[in-house]
Design a protein around this motif. Structure first.
Motif, PDB file in Angstrom:
ATOM      1  N   ALA A 251       0.838  -1.200   0.000  1.00  0.00           N
ATOM      2  CA  ALA A 251       0.000   0.000   0.000  1.00  0.00           C
ATOM      3  C   ALA A 251       0.874   1.252   0.000  1.00  0.00           C
ATOM      4  O   ALA A 251       1.916   1.299   0.655  1.00  0.00           O
ATOM      5  N   VAL A 252       0.422   2.269  -0.737  1.00  0.00           N
ATOM      6  CA  VAL A 252       1.096   3.569  -0.771  1.00  0.00           C
ATOM      7  C   VAL A 252       0.218   4.561  -0.023  1.00  0.00           C
ATOM      8  O   VAL A 252      -0.992   4.647  -0.261  1.00  0.00           O
ATOM      9  N   THR A 253       0.824   5.320   0.883  1.00  0.00           N
ATOM     10  CA  THR A 253       0.060   6.252   1.715  1.00  0.00           C
ATOM     11  C   THR A 253       0.548   7.683   1.532  1.00  0.00           C
ATOM     12  O   THR A 253       1.736   7.909   1.249  1.00  0.00           O
ATOM     13  N   ASP A 254      -0.373   8.633   1.709  1.00  0.00           N
ATOM     14  CA  ASP A 254       0.007  10.043   1.617  1.00  0.00           C
ATOM     15  C   ASP A 254       0.499  10.550   2.966  1.00  0.00           C
ATOM     16  O   ASP A 254       0.647   9.769   3.920  1.00  0.00           O
ATOM     17  N   ALA A 255       0.727  11.859   3.048  1.00  0.00           N
ATOM     18  CA  ALA A 255       1.287  12.432   4.277  1.00  0.00           C
ATOM     19  C   ALA A 255       0.369  12.243   5.474  1.00  0.00           C
ATOM     20  O   ALA A 255       0.833  12.178   6.618  1.00  0.00           O
ATOM     21  N   ALA A 256      -0.938  12.116   5.234  1.00  0.00           N
ATOM     22  CA  ALA A 256      -1.898  11.912   6.318  1.00  0.00           C
ATOM     23  C   ALA A 256      -2.108  10.445   6.645  1.00  0.00           C
ATOM     24  O   ALA A 256      -2.921  10.108   7.520  1.00  0.00           O
ATOM     25  N   GLY A 257      -1.393   9.561   5.962  1.00  0.00           N
ATOM     26  CA  GLY A 257      -1.524   8.135   6.219  1.00  0.00           C
ATOM     27  C   GLY A 257      -2.665   7.472   5.476  1.00  0.00           C
ATOM     28  O   GLY A 257      -2.955   6.293   5.721  1.00  0.00           O
ATOM     29  N   ARG A 258      -3.336   8.187   4.580  1.00  0.00           N
ATOM     30  CA  ARG A 258      -4.451   7.607   3.824  1.00  0.00           C
ATOM     31  C   ARG A 258      -3.945   6.763   2.661  1.00  0.00           C
ATOM     32  O   ARG A 258      -2.917   7.073   2.043  1.00  0.00           O
ATOM     33  N   LEU A 259      -4.692   5.717   2.345  1.00  0.00           N
ATOM     34  CA  LEU A 259      -4.361   4.834   1.238  1.00  0.00           C
ATOM     35  C   LEU A 259      -4.651   5.540  -0.086  1.00  0.00           C
ATOM     36  O   LEU A 259      -5.786   5.942  -0.349  1.00  0.00           O
ATOM     37  N   VAL A 260      -3.625   5.706  -0.926  1.00  0.00           N
ATOM     38  CA  VAL A 260      -3.812   6.410  -2.200  1.00  0.00           C
ATOM     39  C   VAL A 260      -3.452   5.546  -3.406  1.00  0.00           C
ATOM     40  O   VAL A 260      -3.711   5.921  -4.548  1.00  0.00           O
ATOM     41  N   GLY A 261      -2.857   4.393  -3.176  1.00  0.00           N
ATOM     42  CA  GLY A 261      -2.492   3.535  -4.305  1.00  0.00           C
ATOM     43  C   GLY A 261      -1.767   2.301  -3.829  1.00  0.00           C
ATOM     44  O   GLY A 261      -1.636   2.057  -2.625  1.00  0.00           O
ATOM     45  N   MET A 262      -1.311   1.514  -4.785  1.00  0.00           N
ATOM     46  CA  MET A 262      -0.513   0.328  -4.459  1.00  0.00           C
ATOM     47  C   MET A 262       0.574   0.143  -5.500  1.00  0.00           C
ATOM     48  O   MET A 262       0.465   0.620  -6.638  1.00  0.00           O
ATOM     49  N   ILE A 263       1.616  -0.531  -5.100  1.00  0.00           N
ATOM     50  CA  ILE A 263       2.718  -0.882  -5.995  1.00  0.00           C
ATOM     51  C   ILE A 263       2.816  -2.394  -6.022  1.00  0.00           C
ATOM     52  O   ILE A 263       2.719  -3.048  -4.987  1.00  0.00           O
ATOM     53  N   THR A 264       2.996  -2.954  -7.208  1.00  0.00           N
ATOM     54  CA  THR A 264       3.081  -4.408  -7.357  1.00  0.00           C
ATOM     55  C   THR A 264       4.473  -4.826  -7.816  1.00  0.00           C
ATOM     56  O   THR A 264       5.232  -4.022  -8.362  1.00  0.00           O
ATOM     57  N   VAL A 265       4.783  -6.068  -7.605  1.00  0.00           N
ATOM     58  CA  VAL A 265       6.141  -6.552  -7.833  1.00  0.00           C
ATOM     59  C   VAL A 265       6.552  -6.490  -9.297  1.00  0.00           C
ATOM     60  O   VAL A 265       7.740  -6.370  -9.612  1.00  0.00           O
ATOM     61  N   ASP A 266       5.584  -6.558 -10.232  1.00  0.00           N
ATOM     62  CA  ASP A 266       5.970  -6.486 -11.641  1.00  0.00           C
ATOM     63  C   ASP A 266       6.571  -5.132 -11.976  1.00  0.00           C
ATOM     64  O   ASP A 266       7.458  -5.029 -12.837  1.00  0.00           O
ATOM     65  N   ASP A 267       6.107  -4.067 -11.296  1.00  0.00           N
ATOM     66  CA  ASP A 267       6.720  -2.753 -11.493  1.00  0.00           C
ATOM     67  C   ASP A 267       8.116  -2.717 -10.890  1.00  0.00           C
ATOM     68  O   ASP A 267       9.022  -2.072 -11.428  1.00  0.00           O
ATOM     69  N   ILE A 268       8.298  -3.400  -9.774  1.00  0.00           N
ATOM     70  CA  ILE A 268       9.580  -3.381  -9.077  1.00  0.00           C
ATOM     71  C   ILE A 268      10.667  -4.099  -9.873  1.00  0.00           C
ATOM     72  O   ILE A 268      11.837  -3.709  -9.836  1.00  0.00           O
ATOM     73  N   VAL A 269      10.297  -5.140 -10.600  1.00  0.00           N
ATOM     74  CA  VAL A 269      11.284  -5.857 -11.424  1.00  0.00           C
ATOM     75  C   VAL A 269      11.940  -4.890 -12.403  1.00  0.00           C
ATOM     76  O   VAL A 269      13.164  -4.887 -12.592  1.00  0.00           O
ATOM     77  N   HIS A 270      11.134  -4.029 -13.017  1.00  0.00           N
ATOM     78  CA  HIS A 270      11.676  -3.039 -13.943  1.00  0.00           C
ATOM     79  C   HIS A 270      12.585  -2.053 -13.216  1.00  0.00           C
ATOM     80  O   HIS A 270      13.634  -1.667 -13.745  1.00  0.00           O
ATOM     81  N   ILE A 271      12.180  -1.651 -12.022  1.00  0.00           N
ATOM     82  CA  ILE A 271      12.973  -0.682 -11.274  1.00  0.00           C
ATOM     83  C   ILE A 271      14.322  -1.264 -10.880  1.00  0.00           C
ATOM     84  O   ILE A 271      15.363  -0.605 -11.006  1.00  0.00           O
ATOM     85  N   ILE A 272      14.330  -2.497 -10.404  1.00  0.00           N
ATOM     86  CA  ILE A 272      15.591  -3.141 -10.003  1.00  0.00           C
ATOM     87  C   ILE A 272      16.541  -3.220 -11.190  1.00  0.00           C
ATOM     88  O   ILE A 272      17.738  -2.910 -11.088  1.00  0.00           O
ATOM     89  N   GLN A 273      16.018  -3.631 -12.337  1.00  0.00           N
ATOM     90  CA  GLN A 273      16.838  -3.723 -13.542  1.00  0.00           C
ATOM     91  C   GLN A 273      17.349  -2.343 -13.953  1.00  0.00           C
ATOM     92  O   GLN A 273      18.527  -2.173 -14.286  1.00  0.00           O
TER      93      GLN A 273
END
Length: 468
Positions: A251-273
């Motif tokens: 889960a991705v949270t904003d400055a107030a701690g509210r849920l604003v999105g999510m990140i999944t591992v398929d996106d992370i594979v690209h980032i690591i590479q």
């Protein structure tokens, strides 16, 4: 080659499109481009249609720049949002320039928010505004919000489409919600549980939902411990958290701690590479290192680095100039001094590469910097002794001068130790100063080892009286 020459499926055992490494074969690429050049769009489309979107993206990357737009026109109905999402940034930007705002808006609307942002963020401001105006209000608002976050942050990377439910729901309520709402995203691995303020308080894997009786409250089966990603966290740090905690999604949270999105591992594979390759290329001063990068950009990046290195080389040469009299009187010094500086530079680069990687992966922190410095000091002494022994023996056998061999050995030991120390100190100091050590460390390390190599060797030779 025509369509009948090719199988209808991409069976790795007999496919004539892909080789054993799942790369498009040159003859297949040539066949497609020949069909386009002959004006036979139907034949080109028949050849390309069975390909996966990632392979179609590869086809565009393998096509010469001046022929990509013709290819896109011939197979236009196959170049969908999934293909654009898989494309190299430079190739995609080239094709996007040929589309009008409505076409770009339609493509972006079909993509996950993070992929849509990747397409729009590199456009010129006026073009960007025109595309956003052509989008549906909800899609436009999501893209504009993402663009408001820093580049390479979790806010740019996250997806807005997720499933969140209140804690007081039962498993049956969740199942009915999933089956009854046709607007829900179809790609997710876990459900986020939120409080009345939309702050995430736990997660439920889909497997738990499917295996739990309908009457059980979600709060009784959810996992309360979770890794939350601040919306402004750098994408490299996000990738490290996924790696460290073996996450599938977060889960991705904003400055107030509210849920604003999510990140999944398929996106992370690209980032690591991306991040791994980026650090390696920066150490070499090669910029992005993308073969699709415009030549002007490549030249500008590389020549800047080369000019910096030229300045460092001139500094090293000035040290040599201080001992030109000794070199003139004892020419053998000129034969050995490049070896001292070169070996020091190589030793420093070895240590530097290890330290930059350790910093990037959070293995090197304030708590273990001193220990790593002492470790590399011991390694440098051992390397220096080995180099000194081999170098002294080799130089004596070849040149037959005992004093020169001793000086050569001592200089290599000194420069090896210096290389080990600066290989740790320089990247750590730059990191503390909030300067990317992958970009700036190499020039400092090579300059210091070159200067110290010449200074130690020629200085010791002068003290020994070799030039007298």
């Amino acid at each position: 080659m025509n369509d009948t020459d090719l199988p209808d499926t991409l069976d790795p055992a007999d496919d004539t499109r892909l080789d054993e490494d799942d790369r498009l074969k040159p003859e297949f690429v040539t066949a497609v481009l020949d069909a386009v050049e002959d004006g036979d769009a139907e034949a080109a489309r028949a050849l390309v249609e069975p390909l996966h979107p990632a392979d179609i993206a590869d086809l565009f990357e393998l096509t010469p720049e001046d022929r990509r737009k013709d290819l896109a026109a011939a197979i236009a109905d196959l170049v969908d949002a999934d293909v654009f999402a898989e494309m190299n940034d430079y190739v995609r930007e080239d094709l996007i320039d040929a589309l009008d705002a409505r076409q770009v808006a339609d493509i972006a609307s079909e993509l996950d928010t993070d992929d849509a942002v990747a397409i729009i963020e590199d456009m010129e401001p006026e073009d960007q505004r025109e595309v956003l105006r052509a989008m549906e209000p909800d899609d436009r608002a999501a893209i504009e919000e993402a663009l408001s976050y820093p580049e390479e942050s979790a806010g740019r990377l996250m997806q807005r489409d997720l499933v969140a439910v209140p804690e007081h729901w039962t498993v049956g309520d969740v199942l009915d919600y999933l089956r009854g709402d046709e607007e829900l995203t179809t790609d997710f691995w876990e459900i986020f549980v939120v409080d009345p303020g939309h702050r995430p308080i736990g997660t439920c894997a889909l497997s738990w939902i499917l295996r739990t009786p309908r009457s059980i409250p979600v709060g009784d089966v959810m996992k309360r411990e979770q890794t939350l990603i601040p919306v402004d966290m750098d994408q490299e740090e996000v990738a490290l958290r996924f790696q460290k905690y073996a996450l599938i999604s977060a889960a991705v949270t904003d400055a107030a701690g509210r849920l604003v999105g999510m990140i999944t591992v398929d996106d992370i594979v690209h980032i690591i590479q991306e991040e791994a390759g980026e650090d390696t290329l920066r150490l070499a001063g090669a910029g992005d290192g993308d073969i699709n990068e415009p030549i002007a950009v490549t030249v500008r990046t590389r020549v800047a680095w080369l000019i910096v290195n030229l300045g460092a080389t001139i500094l090293s040469a000035s040290v040599v100039g201080l001992f030109q009299g000794e070199i003139a009187r004892f020419a053998l010094l000129a034969a050995l001094m490049p070896i001292v500086s070169a070996l020091g530079g190589n030793a420093g680069t070895q240590t530097l590469a290890v330290m930059v990687r350790a910093l990037a992966t959070n293995q090197l922190t304030s708590s273990n910097t001193l220990r790593m410095l002492l470790r590399e000091f011991r390694v440098a002494i051992c390397n220096g002794i080995a180099l000194a022994a081999v170098g002294a023996t080799g130089s004596y056998v070849l040149l037959g001068h005992g004093g020169l061999s001793v000086v050569f050995a001592l200089a290599m030991m000194i420069n090896s130790v210096v290389a080990g120390l600066v290989g740790v100190i320089v990247p750590v100091a730059l990191d503390k100063a909030n300067v990317d050590p992958a970009v700036s460390s190499a020039v400092f390390v090579t300059t210091i080892t070159d200067v110290m190599g010449f200074l130690s060797f020629l200085g010791l030779a002068t003290l020994w009286g070799l030039g007298g």
